[in-house]
Design a protein around this motif. Structure first.
Motif, mmCIF file in Angstrom:
data_model
loop_
_atom_site.group_PDB
_atom_site.id
_atom_site.type_symbol
_atom_site.label_atom_id
_atom_site.label_comp_id
_atom_site.label_asym_id
_atom_site.label_seq_id
_atom_site.Cartn_x
_atom_site.Cartn_y
_atom_site.Cartn_z
ATOM 1 N N ASP A 181 -63.739 2.395 33.687
ATOM 2 C CA ASP A 181 -62.704 2.112 34.682
ATOM 3 C C ASP A 181 -61.595 3.162 34.591
ATOM 4 O O ASP A 181 -61.393 3.767 33.539
ATOM 5 C CB ASP A 181 -62.120 0.720 34.370
ATOM 6 C CG ASP A 181 -61.494 0.060 35.587
ATOM 7 O OD1 ASP A 181 -61.408 0.698 36.648
ATOM 8 O OD2 ASP A 181 -61.092 -1.113 35.454
ATOM 9 N N ASP A 182 -60.898 3.355 35.686
ATOM 10 C CA ASP A 182 -59.743 4.263 35.732
ATOM 11 C C ASP A 182 -60.114 5.635 35.171
ATOM 12 O O ASP A 182 -59.314 6.266 34.462
ATOM 13 C CB ASP A 182 -58.563 3.693 34.921
ATOM 14 C CG ASP A 182 -58.186 2.284 35.360
ATOM 15 O OD1 ASP A 182 -58.475 1.918 36.508
ATOM 16 O OD2 ASP A 182 -57.596 1.547 34.552
ATOM 17 N N GLU A 209 -62.112 3.972 43.456
ATOM 18 C CA GLU A 209 -61.316 2.754 43.624
ATOM 19 C C GLU A 209 -60.034 3.067 44.388
ATOM 20 O O GLU A 209 -59.589 4.210 44.442
ATOM 21 C CB GLU A 209 -61.007 2.108 42.262
ATOM 22 C CG GLU A 209 -60.161 2.954 41.326
ATOM 23 C CD GLU A 209 -59.821 2.238 40.007
ATOM 24 O OE1 GLU A 209 -60.494 1.281 39.625
ATOM 25 O OE2 GLU A 209 -58.856 2.684 39.362
HETATM 26 MG MG MG Z 1 -59.735 0.621 37.908
#
Ligand code: MG
Ligand code: C2E
Ligand code: MG
Ligand code: MG
Length: 271
Positions: free
Chosen positions: A177-178, A234
């Motif tokens: 993520d990220d 995202e």
């Molecule tokens: Mg994220």
């Protein structure tokens, strides 16, 4: 005079610290109570396949229903992490998401992505606990995805590889993520048994106008594909961003342009 004002500054500073500590303590107490009273709810945001526009997965996002209001995770997840409360809270999210996903009867099964905090990831017996939740809810491990940040992994790379491999053995999909804002080395990335990179939304925000964000996004897509990984962007908010991502072969998108997070009833036909 200088001395006096120095002392009062000190006292003021001290009082501010005390106040902060009291506020933190109060928040911690209400977090514990929220867990007991089941005030934590889970919303879901669609992850869309760029090639055909279909939702193929949903990310579970934690909300705190507090006095008729929904509190966003940014407000309380950091403290929950510091105090370790994120472990039982995160387990609640995982169980809820698995149960709600297992209950749906749509023709095309989707994956359900759950965020794991670094503190949860380092928990001993994590793999056993997740296996038990899959068993209890009846969700096939192939339908579960776990999102982990770079910071969870860089701390102890060998342990991380072991944990990730054990999760993979349950059929679980693993994503970072990220991605791009942490500091994981490319070498460590190569060693990890992961499936997907989620480009951090700070880069996505610049697509269409900020040269550096575009270059970083292109680099992540191409590196991800070269390593055999899927790439998701995202925080997609504009059609300009979506066009850029489609043109450059990004596999999946998630963002307000496509769908906002919403309660389960709004997308899963009841079983
Ligand atoms: Mg994220
Ligand atoms: P994340 O995992 O990166 O989740 C994506 C965040 O981006 C979500 O914020 C989502 O609502 C938001 N978002 C989605 N589309 C857009 C968009 O188009 N534009 C913008 N500006 N934002 C968008 P949310 O739900 O407030 O969650 C924030 C963070 O809190 C998450 O970031 C995640 O790190 C953490 N979090 C959420 N749920 C959980 C959980 O169950 N456990 C743990 N440990 N952390 C969680
Ligand atoms: Mg996430
Ligand atoms: Mg984020």
């Amino acid at each position: 005079l200088a001395k006096t004002s120095g002392r009062s500054t000190f006292r003021f500073h001290n009082e501010a610290l005390t106040l902060r500590a009291q506020q933190r303590f109060a928040l911690e107490t209400s977090l514990r109570r929220a867990l007991e009273h089941e005030e934590f709810v889970v919303h879901y945001q669609a992850q869309i396949r760029v090639s055909d526009g279909r939702p193929v997965g949903y990310e579970a996002l934690l909300r705190w229903r507090r006095n008729e209001r929904l509190v966003a995770p940014d407000v309380f997840v950091p403290l929950a992490e510091e105090t370790g409360l994120i472990v039982p809270i995160g387990e609640h999210v995982l169980r809820t998401a698995c149960r709600e996903a297992a209950a749906q009867r749509s023709a095309e099964p989707f994956t359900i992505a759950v965020n794991l905090s670094p503190c949860q990831f380092r928990q001993r017996r994590l793999v056993e606990r997740i296996a038990a939740i899959l068993e209890e809810t009846g969700l096939d491990g192939h339908r579960l995805e776990l999102e982990i940040t770079e910071s969870a992994i860089t701390a102890s790379a060998d342990d991380a590889v072991r944990t990730l491999s054990a999760l993979k053995a349950l059929g679980i999909t693993l994503s970072i993520d990220d991605f791009g804002i942490g500091c994981s080395s490319l070498a460590s990335l190569k060693r990890l048994p992961i499936d997907k990179l989620k480009i951090d939304r700070s880069f996505v925000a610049g697509l269409g106008h900020a040269r550096d964000d575009q270059e970083i996004t292109l680099a992540i897509i191409s590196m991800g594909h070269n390593l055999g990984l899927q790439v998701l962007a995202e925080g997609v908010e504009t059609s300009e961003q979506l066009m850029f991502l489609r043109k450059h072969g990004c596999d999946l998108v998630q963002g307000f342009l496509l769908a906002a997070p919403s309660p389960v009833a709004e997308f899963i036909p009841s079983a």
